[in-house]
Structures are given as C-alpha cells and as structure tokens.
Enzyme design. Structure first.
Site, short mmCIF file in Angstrom:
data_model
loop_
_atom_site.label_atom_id
_atom_site.label_comp_id
_atom_site.label_asym_id
_atom_site.label_seq_id
_atom_site.Cartn_x
_atom_site.Cartn_y
_atom_site.Cartn_z
N ASN A 46 -1.35 -9.68 -8.15
CA ASN A 46 -2.28 -10.33 -9.07
C ASN A 46 -3.11 -11.33 -8.29
O ASN A 46 -2.65 -11.86 -7.27
CB ASN A 46 -1.47 -11.05 -10.16
CG ASN A 46 -2.36 -11.77 -11.16
OD1 ASN A 46 -3.37 -11.23 -11.63
ND2 ASN A 46 -2.02 -13.01 -11.49
N HIS A 89 -4.93 -15.04 -8.87
CA HIS A 89 -4.93 -16.19 -9.79
C HIS A 89 -5.84 -17.27 -9.20
O HIS A 89 -5.76 -17.55 -7.99
CB HIS A 89 -3.50 -16.73 -9.94
CG HIS A 89 -3.39 -17.88 -10.88
ND1 HIS A 89 -3.43 -17.72 -12.26
CD2 HIS A 89 -3.30 -19.21 -10.66
CE1 HIS A 89 -3.35 -18.92 -12.83
NE2 HIS A 89 -3.26 -19.83 -11.88
N SER A 93 -5.27 -17.47 -5.16
CA SER A 93 -4.06 -16.92 -4.54
C SER A 93 -3.88 -15.48 -4.98
O SER A 93 -4.07 -15.15 -6.15
CB SER A 93 -2.82 -17.70 -5.00
OG SER A 93 -2.98 -19.09 -4.84
N ASP A 107 2.90 -16.02 -12.97
CA ASP A 107 2.22 -16.63 -11.82
C ASP A 107 3.18 -17.25 -10.79
O ASP A 107 2.82 -18.19 -10.07
CB ASP A 107 1.23 -17.72 -12.29
CG ASP A 107 0.11 -17.15 -13.16
OD1 ASP A 107 -0.24 -15.98 -12.97
OD2 ASP A 107 -0.41 -17.89 -14.02
#
Ligand code: GRF
Length: 198
Positions: free
Chosen positions: A105, A107, A134, A143
């Site tokens: 992912n 973020h 990130s 996260d």
C-alpha cells in the site's frame, strides 16, 4: 515477469505512475485493475492503457463476502502481487494474511507517524517541518506493516492540507514504482514481520 493487480477507488494517479514506469521498462506487468467503485477514474486510466478492469461493488456486502470476491478475482487473473493505490476499503485480517508479503500500500505520511485519515491536516496542526509518503507491506493492523520505501517533503509555513497533499503526491509517483520494482525483483521480502532487503 511478476503479474500485478492494482486496486483503486478514485482518480488513480498512482496507478498512472505505475503504468508509466511499466512502459519505461519496469520489471512487472499490470494484468488487472480492480475497483470497488463503478466509474472510478483509475478504471478509465487502465482501459486507456489496454489493461483489463473489474469492478466489485461493496454495497450491501459484509467485509468477508467482499474480500472473498476480491480474492477470487485476483486468483482468477493469476496475479503474483497486489498494489493498493487509493483503495478506500479496509481489508479483512483473512485477506491480509492470505496475501501477506505480496500485498503493498502507499500511504501519504512518514509511517509509523500519521496512520489513518486526515493525514495532511493533522501534520500541519502538529507543526511538523516535514512529511512524506511510505510504501509498506499490508498486515492486518491498519497502516502498520513494515515500510519498504519512503520519501520526504518539507511542510511550508502557511501550507494548506491541499497544498501539502499535492507536494506529497508528486513524490508518491516516483516512490511507488521504485518500491514495486524492489518487490517484483525479489529484492525485498516480508519475513517475521520485518521488511528484509537483499
Ligand atoms: C494517495 O495520496 C495515496 O497515498 C493514498 O490515496 C491517494 C490516492 O491517490 N492512499 P491516487 O488515486 O493514486 O491519485
């Protein structure tokens, strides 16, 4: 060559950056773009690039039912890696575990700082001098997965959340393809909750 699925809910500018990097020789093939939102901008980008798309509406489904459909679509497309790029759904623990080490992912903060939502407003309110983006492995906790790569940007006096978001987004577009390249070339792996390089 690793086959990649990209999951989007919105405009898909990060998807655009991943597609551009692929065109420039990055070592992965985006085989599928999936969205929970009919008409998401990212789907149009994928279609324009000749990439297969699939929409799985989430309305009226339990998290587990939605994630089971998602999992089936990813397996049917035979993908090796999954990139979340502005995908606005929290994934179930079971899904995160099933794709552990293959699911990443992006973020818009310097994790572990500023997990969750309203990131840019919170960064400005706190008076931070820098922020950034990130790319991390996805684990069940939101996260919280190990970071693969980060890029930082300055926070300017008088910044609005929108201005800061735009500055962060610009570095996201370099960061995400670079991080995906590491994973696609087996130069990083998730091991015992750590990102191990080399
Ligand atoms: C990016 O800021 C990303 O960090 C966050 O959602 C936004 C997606 O933007 N997870 P886009 O759809 O890739 O343009």
């Amino acid at each position: 060559m690793k086959k990649v699925a990209v999951l989007v809910s919105g405009r898909g500018s990060n998807l655009g950056a991943l597609i551009a990097a692929q065109r420039n020789g990055a070592p992965y093939e985006i085989a599928l773009v999936l969205s929970n939102i009919e008409g998401a901008g990212g789907l149009a980008r994928a279609e324009a690039a000749g990439i297969a798309t699939h929409t799985i509406p989430h309305m009226g489904k339990s998290r587990e039912a939605f994630d089971a459909e998602l999992d089936a679509a990813l397996r049917a497309a035979n993908v090796d890696l999954v990139c979340l790029a502005g995908f606005m759904r929290i994934l179930s623990d079971g899904f995160a575990r099933a794709w552990e080490g293959k699911l990443i992912n992006i973020h818009p903060s310097l994790l572990p700082a500023y997990k969750g939502t309203r990131v840019h407003a919170r960064v400005i309110e706190a008076g931070e001098a820098q922020s950034g983006a990130s790319v991390h492995f996805v684990v069940p906790e939101l996260d919280a997965g190990p970071v693969i790569a980060q890029a930082s940007v300055p926070v300017h006096p008088g910044d609005t959340p929108e201005a800061l978001a735009a500055r962060v987004l610009e570095v996201e577009h370099t960061l995400y393809p670079a991080a995906l390249r590491l994973l696609a070339e087996d130069k990083v792996r998730l091991e015992k909750g750590l990102a191990i390089f080399g």
